[in-house]
Design a protein around this motif. Sequence first.
Motif, PDB file in Angstrom:
ATOM      1  N   PHE A   1      -2.717  -4.164  -1.446  1.00 53.07           N
ATOM      2  CA  PHE A   1      -2.982  -5.092  -0.355  1.00 53.07           C
ATOM      3  C   PHE A   1      -4.482  -5.148  -0.089  1.00 53.07           C
ATOM      4  CE2 PHE A   1       1.362  -3.996   1.760  1.00 53.07           C
ATOM      5  CZ  PHE A   1       2.015  -4.812   0.832  1.00 53.07           C
ATOM      6  N   VAL A   2      -5.051  -6.349  -0.118  1.00 50.61           N
ATOM      7  CA  VAL A   2      -6.468  -6.557   0.185  1.00 50.61           C
ATOM      8  C   VAL A   2      -6.577  -7.809   1.056  1.00 50.61           C
ATOM      9  CG1 VAL A   2      -8.756  -7.076  -0.756  1.00 50.61           C
ATOM     10  CG2 VAL A   2      -7.243  -5.499  -1.972  1.00 50.61           C
ATOM     11  N   HIS A   3      -7.488  -7.774   2.032  1.00 53.16           N
ATOM     12  CA  HIS A   3      -7.677  -8.935   2.911  1.00 53.16           C
ATOM     13  C   HIS A   3      -9.157  -9.092   3.225  1.00 53.16           C
ATOM     14  CE1 HIS A   3      -6.345 -12.134   5.444  1.00 53.16           C
ATOM     15  NE2 HIS A   3      -6.674 -11.548   6.579  1.00 53.16           N
ATOM     16  N   GLY A   4      -9.540 -10.314   3.604  1.00 56.48           N
ATOM     17  CA  GLY A   4     -10.947 -10.605   3.864  1.00 56.48           C
ATOM     18  C   GLY A   4     -11.454 -10.084   5.186  1.00 56.48           C
ATOM     19  N   SER A   5     -10.552  -9.753   6.116  1.00 55.91           N
ATOM     20  CA  SER A   5     -10.937  -9.187   7.406  1.00 55.91           C
ATOM     21  C   SER A   5      -9.901  -8.138   7.796  1.00 55.91           C
ATOM     22  CB  SER A   5     -11.018 -10.270   8.484  1.00 55.91           C
ATOM     23  OG  SER A   5      -9.790 -10.964   8.604  1.00 55.91           O
ATOM     24  N   VAL A   6     -10.231  -7.323   8.779  1.00 59.76           N
ATOM     25  CA  VAL A   6      -9.361  -6.203   9.141  1.00 59.76           C
ATOM     26  C   VAL A   6      -8.040  -6.709   9.719  1.00 59.76           C
ATOM     27  CG1 VAL A   6      -9.123  -4.176  10.607  1.00 59.76           C
ATOM     28  CG2 VAL A   6     -11.324  -4.693   9.543  1.00 59.76           C
ATOM     29  N   MET A   7      -6.933  -6.207   9.178  1.00 61.25           N
ATOM     30  CA  MET A   7      -5.616  -6.523   9.713  1.00 61.25           C
ATOM     31  C   MET A   7      -4.758  -5.269   9.709  1.00 61.25           C
ATOM     32  SD  MET A   7      -3.026  -6.418   7.178  1.00 61.25           S
ATOM     33  CE  MET A   7      -1.846  -7.649   7.680  1.00 61.25           C
ATOM     34  N   THR A   8      -3.780  -5.231  10.629  1.00 61.11           N
ATOM     35  CA  THR A   8      -2.844  -4.118  10.705  1.00 61.11           C
ATOM     36  C   THR A   8      -1.423  -4.646  10.605  1.00 61.11           C
ATOM     37  OG1 THR A   8      -4.314  -2.750  12.057  1.00 61.11           O
ATOM     38  CG2 THR A   8      -1.973  -2.223  12.130  1.00 61.11           C
ATOM     39  N   MET A   9      -0.668  -4.063   9.697  1.00 57.76           N
ATOM     40  CA  MET A   9       0.745  -4.389   9.537  1.00 57.76           C
ATOM     41  C   MET A   9       1.545  -3.295  10.238  1.00 57.76           C
ATOM     42  SD  MET A   9       2.923  -4.797   5.986  1.00 57.76           S
ATOM     43  CE  MET A   9       1.767  -6.009   5.333  1.00 57.76           C
ATOM     44  N   THR A  10       2.208  -3.656  11.332  1.00 54.94           N
ATOM     45  CA  THR A  10       3.060  -2.709  12.051  1.00 54.94           C
ATOM     46  C   THR A  10       4.484  -2.881  11.561  1.00 54.94           C
ATOM     47  OG1 THR A  10       1.628  -2.793  14.004  1.00 54.94           O
ATOM     48  CG2 THR A  10       3.846  -1.958  14.323  1.00 54.94           C
ATOM     49  N   LEU A  11       5.145  -1.753  11.292  1.00 57.48           N
ATOM     50  CA  LEU A  11       6.484  -1.780  10.719  1.00 57.48           C
ATOM     51  C   LEU A  11       7.453  -1.064  11.641  1.00 57.48           C
ATOM     52  CD1 LEU A  11       5.513  -0.864   7.056  1.00 57.48           C
ATOM     53  CD2 LEU A  11       5.990  -3.150   7.960  1.00 57.48           C
ATOM     54  N   GLY A  12       8.584  -1.721  11.923  1.00 63.26           N
ATOM     55  CA  GLY A  12       9.589  -1.098  12.757  1.00 63.26           C
ATOM     56  C   GLY A  12      10.607  -2.098  13.253  1.00 63.26           C
ATOM     57  N   SER A  13      11.633  -1.604  13.872  1.00 61.36           N
ATOM     58  CA  SER A  13      12.721  -2.363  14.508  1.00 61.36           C
ATOM     59  C   SER A  13      13.832  -2.729  13.541  1.00 61.36           C
ATOM     60  CB  SER A  13      12.213  -3.647  15.193  1.00 61.36           C
ATOM     61  OG  SER A  13      11.970  -4.697  14.253  1.00 61.36           O
ATOM     62  N   ALA A  14      13.670  -2.439  12.254  1.00 62.30           N
ATOM     63  CA  ALA A  14      14.743  -2.713  11.303  1.00 62.30           C
ATOM     64  C   ALA A  14      15.593  -1.461  11.117  1.00 62.30           C
ATOM     65  CB  ALA A  14      14.167  -3.142   9.953  1.00 62.30           C
ATOM     66  N   ALA A  15      16.696  -1.595  10.361  1.00 59.92           N
ATOM     67  CA  ALA A  15      17.483  -0.416  10.022  1.00 59.92           C
ATOM     68  C   ALA A  15      16.625   0.520   9.168  1.00 59.92           C
ATOM     69  CB  ALA A  15      18.725  -0.829   9.255  1.00 59.92           C
ATOM     70  N   ASP A  16      16.722   1.832   9.414  1.00 63.12           N
ATOM     71  CA  ASP A  16      15.900   2.795   8.678  1.00 63.12           C
ATOM     72  C   ASP A  16      16.203   2.736   7.185  1.00 63.12           C
ATOM     73  OD1 ASP A  16      14.694   3.672  10.977  1.00 63.12           O
ATOM     74  OD2 ASP A  16      16.070   5.336  11.288  1.00 63.12           O
TER      75      ASP A  16
END
Length: 265
Positions: free
Chosen positions: A94-109
């Motif tokens: 994963f590479v992006h041109g500016s800072v981003m955060t991917m938050t993961l949660g709320s799905a079945a484990d």
Amino acid sequence: MKRFLLNLKPFFIALMFAILFLLSTIESFAAIKTWAGGTGAGKNWTTGANWSGGTAPVAGDDIVFNTAGTITFSTMPGTVTYGSLLIQDGTITFVHGSVMTMTLGSAADPDFEILFAGNLTLGTNVNITLATGAFGRVSGSFTINAGSTYDTDGTSVLTTVFGSITNKGTLTCATAAKLLMNLGAVYIHDQNGGAIPLASWDFNSTCVLSGLTNLHPSGGNQSFGNLTYDCAGMTMNLTMTSGVSVQNGFTVQNTGNGVYRLLMT
């Protein structure tokens, strides 16, 4: 009574449409999006044609990669929360041109999982954070590049590792119970200085320090399973952190032009 039932009919019709609308809304925010954009470099996450169903993932979706081969992104979405991320197969960066955060949660484990055939690298400007109550599992390989962060320090979160984590950036965990290094798991600290995350280390897990040149990392005062120093780039003498303990094996493979010193207590 007949008049009463007739009066209720519009109410039940409205209720039925409301339920159908609610179900369709929930479904639209919990879609499974599987990568369909092939292998190669310069991939764009936000291009709909690159995903199953012909539309790019939106907040709440579950993301799946199951394509063998190398996939490198140059464009990611902005900061977003997805239900889950699953790397079944392939070598993904994963590479992006500016800072981003991917938050993961709320799905079945699990909310974040790398299977044995999967490889994930957090490249330039991309971070992953586990949401409250989220669960991560790393059975393949996970690399955190310099400047990137994987955060498993939230409320009621847990990351279990059976594969390997290579940390060139930041792995945030200040509670040992939130990062479990299981039998056979390997943590590679490939940087000068930095911080070894607090973790629970199985007797047959391994912590490898490989990137030190002139700074010892913090976080070394833990009870490791195996501890290995393999730092060909060392340029000066370093002293091991006070309070370190090793349950199984301690190995010094390479100290470059420096020397490791052990404190005797």
